[in-house]
Design a protein around this motif. Structure first.
Motif, short mmCIF file in Angstrom:
data_model
loop_
_atom_site.label_atom_id
_atom_site.label_comp_id
_atom_site.label_asym_id
_atom_site.label_seq_id
_atom_site.Cartn_x
_atom_site.Cartn_y
_atom_site.Cartn_z
N GLY A 72 33.45 -0.97 -45.41
CA GLY A 72 33.16 -0.65 -44.78
C GLY A 72 31.31 -0.48 -43.84
O GLY A 72 31.64 -0.15 -42.70
N ARG A 73 30.97 -0.64 -44.81
CA ARG A 73 29.04 -0.22 -44.32
C ARG A 73 28.48 -1.64 -44.04
O ARG A 73 27.53 -1.75 -43.74
CB ARG A 73 28.30 0.59 -45.33
N VAL A 74 29.21 -2.61 -44.18
CA VAL A 74 28.77 -3.85 -44.14
C VAL A 74 27.84 -4.15 -42.83
O VAL A 74 27.06 -4.65 -42.73
CB VAL A 74 29.40 -5.02 -44.53
N TYR A 75 28.66 -3.67 -41.41
CA TYR A 75 27.81 -3.56 -40.84
C TYR A 75 26.44 -3.49 -40.19
O TYR A 75 25.54 -3.29 -39.84
CB TYR A 75 28.87 -2.71 -39.22
N ALA A 76 26.27 -1.77 -41.62
CA ALA A 76 25.22 -1.18 -41.23
C ALA A 76 24.20 -2.24 -42.05
O ALA A 76 22.68 -1.82 -41.52
CB ALA A 76 25.06 -0.02 -41.83
N MET A 77 23.98 -2.39 -43.16
CA MET A 77 23.43 -2.96 -44.20
C MET A 77 22.75 -4.86 -43.49
O MET A 77 21.80 -4.98 -43.47
CB MET A 77 24.06 -4.07 -45.28
N ALA A 78 23.87 -5.04 -42.49
CA ALA A 78 23.74 -6.22 -41.54
C ALA A 78 22.65 -5.88 -40.74
O ALA A 78 21.70 -6.98 -39.86
CB ALA A 78 24.97 -6.45 -41.36
#
Lengths: 282, 176, 390
Positions: A72-78
């Motif tokens: 669920g955190r890949v959007y923050a990483m991106a």
């Protein structure tokens, strides 16, 4: 088609590890077709993935640069990665419905708010399938799953007047579309527009899970029957009844209407530097 | 052995407790000395206070804790009650007699300065009381020169407040 | 040198900028907010990016994302935000991503008391994520000046070791004001023993070598190297694997790249240990300043006392406690954390006592009294875990 896989997919990941008959392969292929039709090369795309069937089966399939986030955190990483990448690089994330719409929804909304240039392709298999089949927020009401043995009753975000893509629209996303993988070339056209949008795009791509959803909710292992159910439930337009159909099409296209986040931040930083000079303490 | 001066300043938020510490610290740094300041805030339920513990020394300061204050600027009754126990006969307690009544049982010398009243009368605003206290305190601080404190006031306060604060400082410094 | 009077928050900010930090993502929290505020002012001036994340979990993920794109990233928080790092911290450890994390410890658990110092995250900083199979580098400043030095150092170690490095401060270090000397030239910076390692880019394809080597360039995406990094156990190429042999190789690297290069990490102050003092006080962070004062005073009185201040907390420096002695470990908590490691590491025949408090520093007078009692071999009034009764 095999040419496409040879062109873009690492040989050691071809064929992938998805279950026999899984619709994920079709979904994956739609993204590759869109990339190919846009004339993008291996070095033009950075590919990220989330957790679940969608993430695990597509991680490090791309021959170029790839990464996988925590659940669920890949959007923050991106969001952080986007600041580092050259603007022309396309950033594509293939994630699941649980990753995007539940555990990662806060981060997805904030990426939409900022209009960060990325294309989030939600490979929606109607629930949590990699953990054996539990209902999620896109599971049709009444579906029997391993965690809804009497039928899913919790309100979801696709029926009863709700549409998760509408929430994303209100949050600032600039391109939104929904399709099923059984719609031929239509999803590819939407994916192309999503990837071309220099802003935050989401394409929800619904696909059949034959191993869990098929058996638990549809009561069959027969691939033909499962695919027929999906075909019948797919409506080719957005006006159909979402309680009984997967309504499909581009739900929102505001490509280019908002300042992209990284571009905006760069411009802001440049204006500060111009205004106060470089490196002055006060 | 190092010359070490411990100064405790405490009062309500908004009385300039931290600002006085900043000016003293800046002056010490400008003068080539070492200095430290710990800031703590008591919660409202504990009576509400702001405390600056300032230490000035001619060598590296190990403990930044004010254990035996040489000076205690008590800006409120609560602060006075809370910290007077640290004070001994070596501690000079600066206070406003309109606000803080000295404890007759305390061995410490007290110096009452009606700073709020003076500030209102001479400068038109009680807000300058803290710098009047700073001025008075500075007259007893052998380690710091008046010039360095004035310089620090200029550095630490916005320019539009310089004039009145420098007047306040002079008023405080002139008190006996 | 520019001599100033400033806070630890300001020192950390200037250090990060000097170390080449060009991305800060954070979430406001007392007493670390001022670091975020300072970064929001300073980063744009030097062409860097400041973001306010939706929560601390996102903040560190944004930092991780920036770092795998080649940026030098930092975040800062306090306890309640620190625990939210668990997810992203594990990712950074496993994917070997350089990133710097500052924690200004306050009183806990949970929200606790916001503006008072604590030392409750000694162990949490070591194990900030699940699963084990890794070592962590944690540095603990005890002054404003040291907050500057150790923040620069954290960026340096993060790049060389490809790992997150934690600066474990406390409220008094970050909010406290002190004399701060800032280098104005490269020569002055180098003279402080400081160095900056620029970001290097791993050319591939063996992004995760099964060795204990440091100075392996980090995995950086966007250069078409076929870079792969993830939350999965990686093969040497960064592919996800469920092969337990690869897992062992990966864990071995995460542990031994750090343990086998401890000469670059280990740091401590040791006071008056040459004549094997009978009593040795131990503390890190701000309380160590009071300990130093008490030890100096005791020595002036001719007492057989010494002191140890670990500057790098993790990996724990067992070797510091090889003297047989009566150890008194001073911490800003009531449960005793550092003391447990000292108990484990202390030479046979040693005594290890615990002096705990939270929210306020000990006083030198209190410590001196306990030193005297210990030297008389009498029991302490407030010893170990029976400090006070309610």
């Amino acid at each position: 088609m095999s040419d496409l896989l040879e062109k873009y997919v690492r040989p050691e990941k071809n064929p992938g590890t998805a279950c026999k008959g899984c619709g994920l392969r079709l979904a994956h292929r739609k993204v590759l077709e869109a990339i190919d039709e846009l004339g993008l090369a291996q070095g033009d795309v950075v590919w990220g993935t989330g957790i679940g069937c969608s993430g695990r089966q597509t991680f490090v399939t791309w021959k170029g640069d790839t990464f996988a986030g925590t659940h669920g955190r890949v959007y923050a990483m991106a969001t952080g990665l986007r600041l580092a990448l050259p603007p022309e690089k396309r950033l594509i994330l293939t994630v699941g419905d649980g990753d995007a719409f539940t555990i990662g929804f806060l981060h997805l909304l904030n990426a939409a708010r900022r209009n960060v240039d990325m294309t989030v392709v939600v490979f929606d298999n109607l629930g949590y399938q990699s953990t054996g089949g539990q209902y999620g927020v896109t599971t049709p009401l009444g579906s029997k799953t391993d965690s809804s043995p009497y039928g899913a009753w919790e309100p979801n975000w696709t029926q009863g007047g709700f549409d998760v893509l509408r929430i994303l629209k209100e949050s600032g996303a600039t391109f939104l579309a929904r399709h099923t993988v059984l719609q031929g070339h239509e999803p590819v056209e939407s994916l192309k527009k999503a990837i071309q949008n220099r802003g935050f795009s989401v394409v929800q791509l619904i696909y059949p899970c034959v191993t869990h959803y098929g058996v638990q909710a549809l009561g069959t292992r027969d691939l033909a029957k499962i695919y027929d159910w999906f075909r019948e439930r797919t409506a080719d337009d957005l006006s159909a009844d979402a309680n009984t159909h997967f309504t499909t099409g581009i739900t929102h296209d505001a490509s280019g209407s908002r300042v992209e986040f990284a571009a905006g931040l760069r411009q802001f930083v440049a204006s500060v530097q111009k205004g106060v000079g470089n490196g002055e303490t006060d | 052995m190092a010359k070490r001066i411990e100064i405790l300043i405490s009062g309500y938020g908004g009385q300039g407790v931290v600002r006085i510490g900043q000016i003293l610290g800046q002056a010490a740094v400008n003068q080539g000395l070492y200095t430290s300041m710990l800031i703590s805030h008591g919660t409202e339920t504990r009576g509400g206070y702001v405390r600056s513990q300032v230490v000035i020394s001619d060598e590296f300061i190990d403990s930044p804790v004010v254990e035996r204050p040489d000076f205690f600027c008590a800006f409120s009754g609560i602060a006075y009650t809370m910290f007077k126990g640290l004070c001994g006969s070596q501690s000079l307690i600066l206070h406003n007699p309109d606000i803080v009544s000295p404890d007759p049982g305390l061995a410490s010398p007290h110096w009452g300065i009606k700073a709020e009243a003076v500030a209102t009368e001479e400068l038109g605003d009680a807000v300058f009381a803290n710098v009047i206290f700073l001025g008075a305190l500075s007259s007893r601080l052998a380690l710091l020169t008046s010039e360095h404190i004035v310089e620090a006031i200029r550095e630490r306060l916005p320019q539009r407040f310089h004039e009145k604060n420098l007047q306040a400082f002079a008023l405080g410094r002139a008190r006996k | 040198m520019k001599r100033t009077f400033d806070t630890g928050n300001a020192a950390i900010t200037e250090a990060a900028i000097r170390a080449g930090c060009n991305l800060f993502a954070g979430y406001p929290i007392t007493p670390a907010t001022e670091i975020a505020e300072n970064m929001s002012r300073r980063l744009p001036q030097v062409g860097g990016y400041y973001l306010q994340a939706e929560d601390e979990n996102a903040a560190l993920h944004i930092c991780n994302g920036g770092s795998i794109g080649g940026l030098k990233a930092m975040t800062a928080t306090s306890g309640p935000g620190f625990i939210l790092f668990a997810d992203a911290f594990g990712w950074a450890v496993s994917s070997e991503v350089p990133v710097v994390i500052v924690n200004s410890q306050r009183v806990g658990p949970v929200s606790g008391i916001t503006g008072a110092p604590g030392q409750g995250e000694f162990y949490l900083s070591r194990y900030l994520t699940h699963g084990g199979n890794f070592e962590t580098i944690v540095l603990a400043p005890s002054s404003v000046q040291e907050a500057y030095r150790l923040t620069v150092r954290a960026f340096y170690l993060a790049e060389r070791f490809r790992t997150p490095v934690i600066v474990l401060a406390d409220q008094m270090v970050t909010d406290g004001w002190e004399t701060l000397e800032l280098p104005e030239t490269d020569a002055e910076f180098l003279a402080m023993g400081l160095e900056v390692v620029p970001r290097r880019i791993h050319p591939g394809p063996e992004f995760y070598p099964a060795t204990d080597d440091i100075d392996v360039p980090p995995v950086v995406l966007g250069h078409n190297t076929g870079a792969a990094c993830s939350d999965w156990t990686p093969t040497d190429r960064g592919h996800d694997t469920e092969d337990i042999t690869w897992q062992h190789k990966h864990a071995w690297r995460l542990i031994h790249k750090i343990l086998n290069h401890r000469d670059l990490i280990d740091e401590a102050d040791q006071w008056y240990l040459d004549d094997d003092p009978e009593v040795i006080l131990v503390a890190y962070g701000t309380p160590s300043r009071v300990v130093q004062n008490a030890v100096n005073a005791a020595r002036r009185d001719g007492l057989s006392v010494g002191g140890i201040r670990p500057i790098s907390l993790w990996p724990f420096q067992d070797h510091l406690f090889k003297r047989r002695a009566i150890y008194l470990v001073v911490e800003l908590n009531w449960d005793g954390q550092l003391v447990r490691e000292v108990q484990r590491a202390a030479a046979d025949g040693s005594q290890v006592h615990f002096w705990g408090r939270c929210g306020e520093l000990p006083t030198s007078a209190e410590l001196l009294e306990d030193i005297t009692t210990l030297l008389k071999h009498e029991p302490l009034a407030r010893d170990g875990w029976r400090t006070e009764k309610w």
